[in-house]
Design a protein around this motif. Structure first.
Motif, PDB file in Angstrom:
ATOM      1  N   TRP A  11      95.365  51.411 -10.189  1.00  0.00           N
ATOM      2  CA  TRP A  11      93.957  51.748  -9.917  1.00  0.00           C
ATOM      3  C   TRP A  11      93.158  51.794 -11.210  1.00  0.00           C
TER       4      TRP A  11
ATOM      5  N   LEU B 188     102.086  62.310  -4.201  1.00  0.00           N
ATOM      6  CA  LEU B 188     101.002  63.248  -4.499  1.00  0.00           C
ATOM      7  C   LEU B 188      99.925  63.212  -3.417  1.00  0.00           C
ATOM      8  N   SER B 189      99.904  62.135  -2.645  1.00  0.00           N
ATOM      9  CA  SER B 189      98.932  62.028  -1.546  1.00  0.00           C
ATOM     10  C   SER B 189      99.169  63.109  -0.492  1.00  0.00           C
TER      11      SER B 189
ATOM     12  N   VAL C 255      91.387  62.553  -3.518  1.00  0.00           N
ATOM     13  CA  VAL C 255      91.604  61.678  -4.672  1.00  0.00           C
ATOM     14  C   VAL C 255      90.445  61.886  -5.649  1.00  0.00           C
TER      15      VAL C 255
ATOM     16  N   ARG D  56     100.052  55.631  -2.086  1.00  0.00           N
ATOM     17  CA  ARG D  56     101.122  54.939  -2.817  1.00  0.00           C
ATOM     18  C   ARG D  56     102.189  55.867  -3.372  1.00  0.00           C
TER      19      ARG D  56
ATOM     20  N   CYS E 214      94.328  56.165  -0.765  1.00  0.00           N
ATOM     21  CA  CYS E 214      95.649  55.747  -1.248  1.00  0.00           C
ATOM     22  C   CYS E 214      96.782  56.693  -0.841  1.00  0.00           C
TER      23      CYS E 214
ATOM     24  N   VAL F 253      96.827  59.685 -13.282  1.00  0.00           N
ATOM     25  CA  VAL F 253      97.065  59.842 -11.833  1.00  0.00           C
ATOM     26  C   VAL F 253      95.837  60.480 -11.200  1.00  0.00           C
ATOM     27  N   LYS F 254      95.513  60.013 -10.015  1.00  0.00           N
ATOM     28  CA  LYS F 254      94.231  60.389  -9.395  1.00  0.00           C
ATOM     29  C   LYS F 254      94.356  61.515  -8.373  1.00  0.00           C
ATOM     30  N   CYS F 255      95.589  61.987  -8.155  1.00  0.00           N
ATOM     31  CA  CYS F 255      95.787  63.139  -7.282  1.00  0.00           C
ATOM     32  C   CYS F 255      96.488  64.238  -8.079  1.00  0.00           C
TER      33      CYS F 255
ATOM     34  N   CYS G 230      90.903  53.233  -3.026  1.00  0.00           N
ATOM     35  CA  CYS G 230      91.626  54.253  -3.792  1.00  0.00           C
ATOM     36  C   CYS G 230      91.549  55.618  -3.108  1.00  0.00           C
TER      37      CYS G 230
ATOM     38  N   ARG H  17      97.546  66.608  -2.207  1.00  0.00           N
ATOM     39  CA  ARG H  17      96.184  66.643  -2.748  1.00  0.00           C
ATOM     40  C   ARG H  17      95.182  67.149  -1.705  1.00  0.00           C
TER      41      ARG H  17
HETATM   42 FE1  SF4 Z   1      97.663  56.962  -4.839  1.00  0.00          FE
HETATM   43 FE2  SF4 Z   1      97.495  57.653  -7.384  1.00  0.00          FE
HETATM   44 FE3  SF4 Z   1      97.076  59.464  -5.498  1.00  0.00          FE
HETATM   45 FE4  SF4 Z   1      99.532  58.561  -5.925  1.00  0.00          FE
HETATM   46  S1  SF4 Z   1      98.285  59.735  -7.386  1.00  0.00           S
HETATM   47  S2  SF4 Z   1      98.538  58.797  -3.937  1.00  0.00           S
HETATM   48  S3  SF4 Z   1      99.137  56.430  -6.455  1.00  0.00           S
HETATM   49  S4  SF4 Z   1      95.812  57.654  -5.899  1.00  0.00           S
END
Ligand code: SF4
Ligand code: URA
Length: 196
Positions: free
Chosen positions: A110, A25-26, A32, A22, A20, A89-91, A17, A29
């Motif tokens: 996730w 937002l990656s 994560v 996906r 990530c 959401v992780k970012c 994760c 950020r």
């Molecule tokens: Fe990955 Fe979630 Fe971050 Fe999008 S918000 S990059 S899906 S961890």
């Protein structure tokens, strides 16, 4: 034995994760924000997404809203280290906007994996966005907060988001009573994650 397997899977999931890409937002950020607390807890709290402070520190709910959350949890004897806290959401969404549906859909896998490994008994959504994603799409936080429903083998509820309570403190007493009902639910159904 069980715990070792659990930890290995958890650490593998976390490592994947943290790398990530996906969703978009990656690209914006700092890092994560996987989650914080005890992954063996019976209680999972789910927020919306990291803000600026969380993006910098890599931990959910550490800004002003997070401090209010800690105070409210403490009022019923619950400590952050005894539960687990994660986000939809992780970012961090830029400028703290709501996460887009496409971002939520990219990221939710996730959280589902985390939930599968944790097997919590209780899930508390913090705010409207999490409640609509986890409980039901037409969740009405104003009228339904603090009500318990049993779904997919979990007891679920939603509370007002602490950032909303900072903007509109008149609703704080509602959340203090919702916290009391979380305390009661934990005493009723939890066997290892109990309030002080
Ligand atoms: Fe990955 Fe979630 Fe971050 Fe999008 S918000 S990059 S899906 S961890
Ligand atoms: N708001 C959220 O929804 N999650 C955090 O982690 C911080 C603020």
């Amino acid at each position: 034995m069980q715990t070792e397997t659990h930890n290995r899977n958890w650490e593998t999931l976390k490592a994947e994760c943290l790398a990530c890409t996906r969703c978009a937002l990656s690209e914006t950020r700092t890092q994560v924000v996987f989650g914080v607390g005890n992954p063996e807890s019976e209680v999972l709290l789910i927020g919306e997404g990291p803000g600026q402070e969380e993006d910098i520190r890599g931990e959910p709910f550490v800004g002003r809203a997070g401090q209010l959350l800690d105070v409210m949890l403490a009022s019923v004897g619950i400590k952050r280290e005894n539960i687990y806290i994660a986000n939809i959401v992780k970012c961090r969404p830029p400028n703290n906007r709501d996460p887009l549906n496409i971002e939520q859909d990219a990221c939710i896998g996730w959280l589902r994996e985390q939930t599968k490994l944790m097997r919590p008994k209780i899930i508390v959504c913090l705010g409207r966005v999490a409640a609509m994603k986890i409980i039901k799409p037409d969740y009405k936080i104003t009228s339904e907060h603090g009500q318990w429903i049993e779904k997919s083998g979990f007891w679920m509820t939603a509370f007002y988001h602490p950032a909303f309570l900072l903007r509109d403190p008149r609703h704080k007493p509602d959340t203090f009573s919702d916290m009391k009902s979380l305390e009661s639910k934990m005493r009723e159904i939890c066997t290892k994650t109990l309030p002080d």
